[in-house]
Enzyme design. Structure first.
Site, PDB file in Angstrom:
ATOM      1  N   LEU A   1      74.272  21.685  44.043  1.00 20.87           N
ATOM      2  CA  LEU A   1      75.555  21.816  43.352  1.00 20.87           C
ATOM      3  C   LEU A   1      76.130  23.214  43.511  1.00 20.87           C
ATOM      4  CD1 LEU A   1      74.772  19.948  39.999  1.00 20.87           C
ATOM      5  CD2 LEU A   1      76.187  19.122  41.894  1.00 20.87           C
ATOM      6  N   GLY A   2      75.275  24.202  43.704  1.00 16.68           N
ATOM      7  CA  GLY A   2      75.751  25.564  43.837  1.00 16.68           C
ATOM      8  C   GLY A   2      74.600  26.545  43.794  1.00 16.68           C
TER       9      GLY A   2
ATOM     10  N   GLY B   1      73.598  30.529  42.320  1.00 13.15           N
ATOM     11  CA  GLY B   1      73.971  31.653  41.480  1.00 13.15           C
ATOM     12  C   GLY B   1      73.035  32.822  41.666  1.00 13.15           C
TER      13      GLY B   1
ATOM     14  N   PHE C   1      70.496  33.642  40.026  1.00 16.27           N
ATOM     15  CA  PHE C   1      69.099  33.418  39.691  1.00 16.27           C
ATOM     16  C   PHE C   1      68.492  32.234  40.429  1.00 16.27           C
ATOM     17  CE2 PHE C   1      71.305  34.963  35.847  1.00 16.27           C
ATOM     18  CZ  PHE C   1      70.863  36.276  35.914  1.00 16.27           C
ATOM     19  N   GLY C   2      69.226  31.597  41.297  1.00 15.18           N
ATOM     20  CA  GLY C   2      68.664  30.484  42.032  1.00 15.18           C
ATOM     21  C   GLY C   2      69.690  29.410  42.332  1.00 15.18           C
TER      22      GLY C   2
ATOM     23  N   VAL D   1      71.233  25.443  41.953  1.00 14.30           N
ATOM     24  CA  VAL D   1      71.387  24.347  41.000  1.00 14.30           C
ATOM     25  C   VAL D   1      71.500  23.040  41.782  1.00 14.30           C
ATOM     26  CG1 VAL D   1      72.761  23.385  39.121  1.00 14.30           C
ATOM     27  CG2 VAL D   1      72.543  25.866  39.357  1.00 14.30           C
TER      28      VAL D   1
ATOM     29  N   LYS E   1      68.396  23.816  37.346  1.00  7.92           N
ATOM     30  CA  LYS E   1      68.476  25.184  37.862  1.00  7.92           C
ATOM     31  C   LYS E   1      67.063  25.604  38.284  1.00  7.92           C
ATOM     32  CE  LYS E   1      70.892  28.511  35.857  1.00  7.92           C
ATOM     33  NZ  LYS E   1      71.283  29.619  34.949  1.00  7.92           N
TER      34      LYS E   1
ATOM     35  N   ASP F   1      78.361  37.232  29.901  1.00  6.98           N
ATOM     36  CA  ASP F   1      78.815  36.922  31.269  1.00  6.98           C
ATOM     37  C   ASP F   1      79.793  35.751  31.248  1.00  6.98           C
ATOM     38  OD1 ASP F   1      78.936  37.437  33.994  1.00  6.98           O
ATOM     39  OD2 ASP F   1      77.343  36.021  34.468  1.00  6.98           O
TER      40      ASP F   1
END
Length: 516
Positions: A204-205, A207, A209-210, A212, A226, A323
């Site tokens: 899905l994407g 970020g 931190f890793g 998803v 995630k 954030d």
């Protein structure tokens, strides 16, 4: 149980002495948990006071149901005459109560058929707008049966543009840390199967931190997983922080954590699947933004505000997100916003107002100046980020890449310049040209208030929500917003840095957890 509830409100009649009210509340706070054990929501009505608690926000919401009626068994023979006299009294009292200030209260007495004397008392909570108080009293009056001595009591009539139905009472579940959330733990094999072994097709994407992934459990439920980066030095800390925080948060405008997985080097977070991606996917795309009407954008703005209000005031813990940005706002099937990604969040004591850190984490452009420069953060830091979001949603352009024709500008300075010169229409996304200008102007004004340079000049979310709903007038006049980053190039990357050293862009970040 009362201590476990998140929101509590009480109300006394204006004509009742303070000591009588305190005695009533003391008795109510003892009796209510006994009568409603293990419930997340309850209301108690008494002659001298009313008390209510709930695990959801009940502030900023007008509700006339559930309601309660008490009456004696007598009746009047001339019901039409009784109704006319009661209505005359009510009409004269409604406007008096609605226009009240500290107490929205009115009381009358008059002669009435078959009664000799009729006594009428009406009251709203003081934070109700004049119109909403009047509407609430009208709704309650319309349900009064034609009997003697009747008394109608709705829940505390707080404000709302479209009140949601009250949820059914459910048992309380408390999550105090990772050790107490074993019931939320998934087997790694279950998640690996759900994501088709974390296939690229299920991504899905990605970020800071890793990655998803989308997944589907054996029962057909869709999930978002995630998978934290194995080489991230902050992986374990981020994981524990997010589990600790999100497992305790339940609000329709927050992404819901379903569980987690710990196995070897694997750190997985399992969330509800939110199908319509993130806000930035729509508003910053010149083609897709045409399908996001002002009505939808305004709905998204207000939903984010309600989610932030919950984090700052109504949840069991006071939480600073740190954030908040368009890519961290997910949209469900009905385009309702859900705040996501709590990896940088900080827990505050309930009476704590601000904190300090030597490590700055977040996304430049959305970061309040006192946080980016000095490491000072508070609920007003999130308010600043929310103000940036409002202006981005209105303009359809990023804080970090705002364009005025061929020129690249800083969105906040551009918004302020046009506000000051009364050319604010220049700021609004051209696809919204046929939208209600009054609502958009109100949002621009609120957005500018939220990005004031001094944190003390920014409103709290308890004020922002009624401002957005049009229930708090007049809205204060904004001053020039923060200008510490007014340059042609502003980094949009997730950053971390030590305030004693130079700034470095980095795809990783640090979570920090205030000890409690």
């Amino acid at each position: 149980m009362v201590q476990s509830s998140k929101v509590t409100t009480s109300k006394r009649r204006k004509d009742i002495k303070q000591d009588d009210c305190l005695d009533c509340l003391k008795n109510a706070s003892r009796v209510l948990p006994q009568n409603c054990p293990n419930r997340k929501e309850a209301i108690g009505w008494y002659d001298y006071c009313m008390i209510r608690f709930s695990d959801r926000s009940i502030f900023g919401i007008m509700e006339v149901n559930p309601s309660m009626f008490m009456w004696n068994t007598g009746s009047v023979s001339d019901q039409d005459g009784y109704k006319r006299q009661l209505q005359t009294l009510f009409e004269s009292m409604r406007s008096e109560a609605a226009s009240g200030d500290i107490f929205k209260f009115a009381a009358r007495t008059s002669l009435a058929p078959d009664l000799g004397r009729l006594y009428v008392l009406v009251q709203c909570t003081p934070d109700l707008s004049q119109k909403n108080c009047s509407d609430c009293l009208t709704a309650v009056y319309g349900n009064i049966p034609p009997v003697v001595g009747s008394k109608a009591s709705p829940p505390p009539p707080f404000l709302a543009s479209s009140p949601p139905p009250p949820p059914p009472p459910v048992p309380i579940t408390a999550v105090e840390g990772i050790e107490s959330v074993d019931s939320l733990q998934f087997d790694f094999s279950t998640i690996r199967a759900a994501t088709n072994n974390f296939s690229d097709a299920n991504k899905l994407g990605k970020g800071g931190f890793g990655i998803v992934y989308m997944g589907k459990l054996s029962n057909g439920q869709q999930i978002a997983v995630k998978r934290l980066s194995r080489n991230s030095q902050q992986g374990d800390s981020e994981f524990k922080n997010e589990v600790l925080l999100v497992a305790k948060l339940q609000h329709r405008n927050l992404v819901r954590l379903l569980g987690f997985c710990l196995e070897g080097n694997e750190r997985l977070l399992i969330y509800e699947f939110v199908p319509n991606r993130s806000l930035d996917y729509y508003i910053f795309d010149p083609m897709k933004c045409e399908n996001i009407s002002w009505e939808m954008r305004f709905k998204i703005i207000r939903g984010i505000a309600r989610g932030l209000l919950y984090l700052h005031e109504d949840s069991r813990l006071r939480i600073i997100h740190r954030d908040l940005k368009a890519s961290n706002i997910l949209l469900d099937a009905e385009m309702n916003p859900k705040i996501s990604d709590f990896g940088m969040a900080r827990i505050f004591e309930l009476d704590q107002t601000e904190g300090n850190t030597n490590r700055i984490v977040g996304t430049y452009g959305y970061m309040a100046p006192e946080y980016a420069m000095l490491g000072q953060f508070s609920t007003k830091s999130d308010v600043f980020s929310f103000g940036v979001l409002i202006l981005e949603v209105l303009s359809g352009q990023k804080i970090t890449h705002f364009h005025d024709g061929e020129n690249t500008e800083y969105l906040l300075s551009y918004a302020w310049k046009n506000w000051r010169e009364e050319t604010t229409l220049n700021l609004i996304d051209p696809t919204l040209s046929d939208s209600p200008i009054t609502e958009m102007m109100r949002c621009i004004k609120i957005g500018l208030l939220c990005v004031q340079e001094n944190a003390s000049d920014r409103p709290s979310m308890t004020s922002v929500v009624p401002m957005l709903n049009g229930n708090l007038d007049p809205i204060p006049t904004p001053k020039q917003p923060a200008s510490f980053m007014q340059s042609n190039v502003v980094s949009s990357k997730l950053v971390q840095h030590d305030i004693s050293s130079s700034v470095t862009n980095n795809e990783a970040s640090i979570s920090e957890l205030c000890p409690r």
